[in-house]
Write a protein that holds these residues in place. Structure first.
Motif, PDB file in Angstrom:
ATOM      1  N   PRO A 250      51.060  32.923  23.877  1.00 21.66           N
ATOM      2  CA  PRO A 250      49.810  33.530  24.353  1.00 21.66           C
ATOM      3  C   PRO A 250      49.814  35.059  24.335  1.00 21.66           C
ATOM      4  O   PRO A 250      48.764  35.675  24.131  1.00 21.66           O
ATOM      5  CB  PRO A 250      49.680  32.987  25.780  1.00 21.66           C
ATOM      6  CG  PRO A 250      51.044  32.536  26.158  1.00 21.66           C
ATOM      7  CD  PRO A 250      51.681  32.068  24.904  1.00 21.66           C
ATOM      8  N   PHE A 251      50.967  35.682  24.527  1.00 22.20           N
ATOM      9  CA  PHE A 251      51.003  37.145  24.512  1.00 22.20           C
ATOM     10  C   PHE A 251      50.754  37.700  23.109  1.00 22.20           C
ATOM     11  O   PHE A 251      50.277  38.821  22.957  1.00 22.20           O
ATOM     12  CB  PHE A 251      52.336  37.667  25.061  1.00 22.20           C
ATOM     13  CG  PHE A 251      52.466  37.512  26.544  1.00 22.20           C
ATOM     14  CD1 PHE A 251      51.841  38.400  27.407  1.00 22.20           C
ATOM     15  CD2 PHE A 251      53.182  36.459  27.096  1.00 22.20           C
ATOM     16  CE1 PHE A 251      51.931  38.254  28.785  1.00 22.20           C
ATOM     17  CE2 PHE A 251      53.283  36.296  28.463  1.00 22.20           C
ATOM     18  CZ  PHE A 251      52.649  37.193  29.312  1.00 22.20           C
ATOM     19  N   ALA A 255      45.513  35.680  24.401  1.00 16.07           N
ATOM     20  CA  ALA A 255      44.758  34.739  25.225  1.00 16.07           C
ATOM     21  C   ALA A 255      45.627  33.524  25.503  1.00 16.07           C
ATOM     22  O   ALA A 255      46.616  33.270  24.801  1.00 16.07           O
ATOM     23  CB  ALA A 255      43.476  34.314  24.514  1.00 16.07           C
ATOM     24  N   MET A 256      45.269  32.779  26.513  1.00 17.35           N
ATOM     25  CA  MET A 256      46.027  31.588  26.868  1.00 17.35           C
ATOM     26  C   MET A 256      45.971  30.553  25.743  1.00 17.35           C
ATOM     27  O   MET A 256      44.998  30.475  24.988  1.00 17.35           O
ATOM     28  CB  MET A 256      45.500  30.981  28.162  1.00 17.35           C
ATOM     29  CG  MET A 256      45.537  31.939  29.363  1.00 17.35           C
ATOM     30  SD  MET A 256      47.218  32.490  29.762  1.00 17.35           S
ATOM     31  CE  MET A 256      46.917  33.488  31.221  1.00 17.35           C
ATOM     32  N   VAL A 257      47.035  29.746  25.657  1.00 19.98           N
ATOM     33  CA  VAL A 257      47.145  28.689  24.649  1.00 19.98           C
ATOM     34  C   VAL A 257      47.114  27.352  25.376  1.00 19.98           C
ATOM     35  O   VAL A 257      47.959  27.084  26.233  1.00 19.98           O
ATOM     36  CB  VAL A 257      48.449  28.836  23.843  1.00 19.98           C
ATOM     37  CG1 VAL A 257      48.621  27.670  22.875  1.00 19.98           C
ATOM     38  CG2 VAL A 257      48.470  30.168  23.095  1.00 19.98           C
ATOM     39  N   HIS A 271      49.985  29.048  29.562  1.00 19.07           N
ATOM     40  CA  HIS A 271      49.258  29.808  30.580  1.00 19.07           C
ATOM     41  C   HIS A 271      50.263  30.477  31.524  1.00 19.07           C
ATOM     42  O   HIS A 271      50.500  29.997  32.639  1.00 19.07           O
ATOM     43  CB  HIS A 271      48.324  28.887  31.375  1.00 19.07           C
ATOM     44  CG  HIS A 271      47.162  28.374  30.587  1.00 19.07           C
ATOM     45  ND1 HIS A 271      45.853  28.664  30.909  1.00 19.07           N
ATOM     46  CD2 HIS A 271      47.106  27.589  29.477  1.00 19.07           C
ATOM     47  CE1 HIS A 271      45.035  28.079  30.028  1.00 19.07           C
ATOM     48  NE2 HIS A 271      45.782  27.420  29.154  1.00 19.07           N
ATOM     49  N   PRO A 272      50.878  31.579  31.109  1.00 21.59           N
ATOM     50  CA  PRO A 272      51.904  32.230  31.929  1.00 21.59           C
ATOM     51  C   PRO A 272      51.368  32.674  33.290  1.00 21.59           C
ATOM     52  O   PRO A 272      50.298  33.289  33.372  1.00 21.59           O
ATOM     53  CB  PRO A 272      52.318  33.443  31.084  1.00 21.59           C
ATOM     54  CG  PRO A 272      51.879  33.120  29.691  1.00 21.59           C
ATOM     55  CD  PRO A 272      50.654  32.284  29.837  1.00 21.59           C
ATOM     56  N   GLN A 273      52.136  32.382  34.334  1.00 19.38           N
ATOM     57  CA  GLN A 273      51.720  32.745  35.684  1.00 19.38           C
ATOM     58  C   GLN A 273      51.878  34.242  35.953  1.00 19.38           C
ATOM     59  O   GLN A 273      51.214  34.784  36.836  1.00 19.38           O
ATOM     60  CB  GLN A 273      52.511  31.930  36.704  1.00 19.38           C
ATOM     61  CG  GLN A 273      52.249  30.436  36.634  1.00 19.38           C
ATOM     62  CD  GLN A 273      50.790  30.083  36.873  1.00 19.38           C
ATOM     63  OE1 GLN A 273      50.237  30.411  37.917  1.00 19.38           O
ATOM     64  NE2 GLN A 273      50.159  29.426  35.914  1.00 19.38           N
ATOM     65  N   SER A 274      52.763  34.896  35.202  1.00 24.40           N
ATOM     66  CA  SER A 274      52.958  36.341  35.388  1.00 24.40           C
ATOM     67  C   SER A 274      52.322  37.124  34.244  1.00 24.40           C
ATOM     68  O   SER A 274      52.879  38.111  33.760  1.00 24.40           O
ATOM     69  CB  SER A 274      54.458  36.655  35.489  1.00 24.40           C
ATOM     70  OG  SER A 274      55.017  36.078  36.638  1.00 24.40           O
ATOM     71  N   TRP A 275      51.171  36.688  33.817  1.00 28.17           N
ATOM     72  CA  TRP A 275      50.448  37.275  32.676  1.00 28.17           C
ATOM     73  C   TRP A 275      50.186  38.773  32.875  1.00 28.17           C
ATOM     74  O   TRP A 275      50.589  39.593  32.056  1.00 28.17           O
ATOM     75  CB  TRP A 275      49.141  36.514  32.505  1.00 28.17           C
ATOM     76  CG  TRP A 275      48.182  37.034  31.471  1.00 28.17           C
ATOM     77  CD1 TRP A 275      47.104  37.839  31.692  1.00 28.17           C
ATOM     78  CD2 TRP A 275      48.191  36.775  30.059  1.00 28.17           C
ATOM     79  NE1 TRP A 275      46.446  38.082  30.514  1.00 28.17           N
ATOM     80  CE2 TRP A 275      47.089  37.435  29.491  1.00 28.17           C
ATOM     81  CE3 TRP A 275      49.025  36.033  29.221  1.00 28.17           C
ATOM     82  CZ2 TRP A 275      46.790  37.396  28.133  1.00 28.17           C
ATOM     83  CZ3 TRP A 275      48.737  35.986  27.862  1.00 28.17           C
ATOM     84  CH2 TRP A 275      47.634  36.671  27.328  1.00 28.17           C
ATOM     85  N   ASP A 276      49.530  39.119  33.944  1.00 27.05           N
ATOM     86  CA  ASP A 276      49.182  40.526  34.173  1.00 27.05           C
ATOM     87  C   ASP A 276      50.423  41.392  34.356  1.00 27.05           C
ATOM     88  O   ASP A 276      50.499  42.513  33.830  1.00 27.05           O
ATOM     89  CB  ASP A 276      48.277  40.657  35.401  1.00 27.05           C
ATOM     90  CG  ASP A 276      46.900  40.050  35.187  1.00 27.05           C
ATOM     91  OD1 ASP A 276      46.472  39.950  34.017  1.00 27.05           O
ATOM     92  OD2 ASP A 276      46.257  39.660  36.182  1.00 27.05           O
ATOM     93  N   GLN A 277      51.391  40.882  35.109  1.00 25.18           N
ATOM     94  CA  GLN A 277      52.601  41.659  35.360  1.00 25.18           C
ATOM     95  C   GLN A 277      53.362  41.937  34.070  1.00 25.18           C
ATOM     96  O   GLN A 277      53.886  43.033  33.864  1.00 25.18           O
ATOM     97  CB  GLN A 277      53.511  40.914  36.351  1.00 25.18           C
ATOM     98  CG  GLN A 277      52.905  40.721  37.728  1.00 25.18           C
ATOM     99  CD  GLN A 277      52.259  39.362  37.882  1.00 25.18           C
ATOM    100  OE1 GLN A 277      51.542  38.901  37.001  1.00 25.18           O
ATOM    101  NE2 GLN A 277      52.526  38.714  39.008  1.00 25.18           N
TER     102      GLN A 277
END
Length: 381
Positions: A250-251, A255-257, A271-277
């Motif tokens: 996704p990175f 966008a999320m996969v 859908h990584p839980q630490s996406w923003d970080q």
């Protein structure tokens, strides 16, 4: 309490840098203190002048880096009076959660995806006594359910959305600086849920490699758990480089996969839980994200085992696969000091290792002549 020089775990070692008090009951299995191994044969074959190390987290008690975060997450859950923990997992988190819950004497519930989980990891969760709930869906669906359940049942989530998980995992960066005397130029990690790359950056930002003082950079990730004064300038921080599996990246897609697929099941997360970080880590460190094919990942796993004697699980090899490619192209320049995190032991997923091994078993009669013949036929030329 420490007895002489007996090592009893990372919380005790870094107690002054973690959110615990002198009265906190520590739930530990002696995690941390994993080896930082300098590779010799692989860099020589590359023909590039780099210092290349692997931080072998597969030598933690349950065989993965998850133990670093789990010791603190479970310690704090027990301190808060929780009698049960829960997690969604592709395997390693469930193994660690089950082991530390057993150590603490509390209940553990793990939600795993239908298939796509290595049997070695499932066996760990089961033997440690966890209640294993297998859903007809992937990790991302499991994570969504765990969040909902935690709002309606007396359980503590121990996935990396639990800030104490990242506080424990940051200690890997402390150990690397302790070993090298400074931070590396580049730190390469596999990225799935993105908690680990975030945790390492927290650690590098907090740990001064020169003065030894308790200083931090502008840390945006600690959720109030950081023990230090913010706003100081940390010394010597690496560029953080995150590599994903091409079928679960996704990175790289921005966008999320929804339906990730990869042989590296530990990072099969869309859908990584630490996406923003993790995006902030990339920006603040000056690093980047990239992706590796399953073929590149398995080739790196085999290369590391065959040339250096280090056996990691497929997801772990993603960090080395990406680093080797970037070293070859010069994106990681010669003269650099590079650390690759190997997140889990190869015995977590023995079936994948056996499938890609070159030679079959050599079955012969129990006779000297037959054994000698097999040896001579397979001697290196």
């Amino acid at each position: 309490m420490n007895i002489g020089n007996h090592y009893i775990g990372l919380i005790e070692k870094y107690r002054d840098r973690l959110p615990v008090s002198k009265d906190t009951r520590l739930i530990s299995l002696g995690e941390g203190a994993t080896p930082l191994i300098r590779l010799q044969n692989i860099p020589r074959a590359l023909g590039k002048q780099v210092e290349l190390y692997v931080k072998f987290e597969g030598l933690n008690p349950t065989g993965s880096f998850k133990d670093r975060g789990m010791t603190l997450a479970v310690t704090k859950a027990v301190e808060a009076g929780s009698g049960a923990i829960i997690c969604a997992s592709t395997g390693n988190t469930s193994a660690a959660a089950a082991a530390y819950a057993a150590r603490a004497g509390i209940a553990c519930f793990v939600v795993i995806p239908d298939g796509k989980i290595a049997l070695g990891k499932l066996a760990q969760a089961m033997i440690h006594g966890a209640v294993v709930i297998q859903i007809q869906g992937n990790f991302d669906a499991g994570m969504a359910l765990v969040k909902q359940v935690a709002n309606e049942a007396p359980v503590t989530i121990v996935n990396s959305i639990n800030p104490f998980r990242l506080q424990g995992q940051k200690t890997a960066a402390f150990e690397i600086i302790d070993a090298l005397g400074a931070a590396p130029d580049f730190h390469c990690l596999p990225v799935g849920n993105a908690g680990n790359i975030t945790a390492h950056w927290i650690g590098y930002c907090e740990y001064s490699s020169v003065s030894g003082k308790n200083v931090t950079a502008a840390c945006t990730f600690c959720h109030g758990q950081c023990a230090f004064v913010h706003g100081a300038v940390a010394i010597s921080r690496p560029k953080m480089v995150g590599y994903q599996a091409a079928g679960s990246a996704p990175f790289l897609r921005g966008a999320m996969v929804d339906n990730p697929e990869t042989v590296a099941t530990a990072i099969r997360i869309g859908h990584p839980q630490s996406w923003d970080q993790a995006w902030k880590v990339k920006e603040e460190s000056g690093g980047w994200f990239d992706e590796c094919t399953d073929e590149e990942i398995l080739a790196a796993q085999k290369l590391l085992a065959g040339k250096e004697g280090v056996f990691c699980e497929p997801a772990s090899a993603t960090s080395l696969a990406g680093a080797l490619r970037d070293i070859k192209t010069g994106k990681i320049p010669e003269g650099s000091r590079v650390v690759c995190t190997l997140t889990g032991h190869g015995l977590k997923d023995p079936d994948t290792a056996i499938k890609q091994s070159k030679d079959p078993l050599h079955k012969v009669k129990a006779e000297l002549a037959a054994v000698k013949k097999a040896i001579l036929e397979n001697m290196p030329r």
